[in-house]
Design a protein around this motif. Sequence first.
Motif, PDB file in Angstrom:
ATOM      1  N   GLY A   1     -21.954 -43.812  23.363  1.00 40.21           N
ATOM      2  CA  GLY A   1     -22.730 -44.916  22.804  1.00 40.21           C
ATOM      3  C   GLY A   1     -24.220 -44.668  22.851  1.00 40.21           C
ATOM      4  O   GLY A   1     -24.703 -43.679  23.403  1.00 40.21           O
TER       5      GLY A   1
ATOM      6  N   VAL B   1     -22.281 -45.058  15.294  1.00 33.42           N
ATOM      7  CA  VAL B   1     -21.649 -45.501  16.537  1.00 33.42           C
ATOM      8  C   VAL B   1     -20.132 -45.333  16.424  1.00 33.42           C
ATOM      9  O   VAL B   1     -19.472 -44.798  17.325  1.00 33.42           O
TER      10      VAL B   1
ATOM     11  N   SER C   1     -19.096 -49.414  20.489  1.00 35.19           N
ATOM     12  CA  SER C   1     -18.513 -48.195  21.064  1.00 35.19           C
ATOM     13  C   SER C   1     -17.316 -48.528  21.945  1.00 35.19           C
ATOM     14  O   SER C   1     -16.238 -47.931  21.810  1.00 35.19           O
TER      15      SER C   1
END
Length: 368
Positions: free
Chosen positions: A340, A353, A12
């Motif tokens: 995230g 993600v 992320s």
Amino acid sequence: MYDYIIVGAGLSGAVFAYEATKRGKTVKVIDKRNHIGGNIYCESIEGINVHKYGAHIFHTSNKRIWDYVNQFATFNHYINSPVANYQGKLYNLPFNMNTFYAMWGTKTPQEVREKIAEQTQHLQGIEPKNLEEQALKLIGKDVYELLIKGYTEKQWGRSATDLPPFIIKRLPVRFTFDNNYFNDRYQGIPEGGYNVIIEKMLEGIEVELGVDFFEKKSKWENQAKKVVFTGMIDQYFDYKHGELDYRGLHFEHEVLDIDNFQGNAVVNYTEREVPYTRIIEHKHFEFGRQEKTVITREYPADWQKGEEPYYPINDAENNAIFAKYAKEAEAIQDRVIFCGRLADYKYYDMHLVIERALAVVEAEFTKS
């Protein structure tokens, strides 16, 4: 003064850092670990890329995400085809014609359907009250007891009769001899391991490792116009609404002086008496021919604060706590972006993600 301090050098954080830098923003990434990559980090042992935090197989049906990640690495043609070991007997996963042949000797889809119907018909009018009843209603006693019960109870650390039915609302059952675990169109492992992707994303970006954001939180926040936080959302707010629960994992890595231990990247151990859920043999992810091999036994565990959190426990109680933190996050969104797996308190596969991080990027940089 940076435009963004990014807390977390996992997928992320790396996606946001890459995209922000591409747009001419000044960025610094910090991480408490001594390596980048978060849970997709690979360590080279005996020339083998070892997935240090469990098996990661990239898969998606989203061409945009597939094209995006292929900017950073060349993917091989690995297809995830795990095998289940129950008391020394092997079964293919997901449940398919190979599985049913090994279990019942059935040779046609019709024979399998009849066998499943025979074992589930007495439950069809019943509303399942727990995971065990749900699984029995879907697939019957044999598959449940050999391949679901023990594995699930190990994974969650409690009896299947104490787990909610929604965990196993659907079971992938295939009436073909297809051992490909995922239905996604695109699948593979990056050649050279996942570090290749993160290193490429963070190329030319300032990164500081071994840094605990919370030890000098105000210092970091004062160094940037905005913080991108990918850690635990409850920790960010000093647990003011209570602690969120997770399941933990422990890994036992071992180098073996043989070239092939189990002939497959992933073998699940589905009986409750075996303490680990699976053994990963890493070289098979990249079709390795090294003289030695590295295996990892994966043990699910109760999570304690201070340990690495893996699977959020999204039951009603935890979701209610998270909702309070999400409201807090919304109130400071002009200063802090939460993004995230840990910040969203949601289990994401890797493609999700990236999808989530790109959505956050888009929202941030298309503001009027």
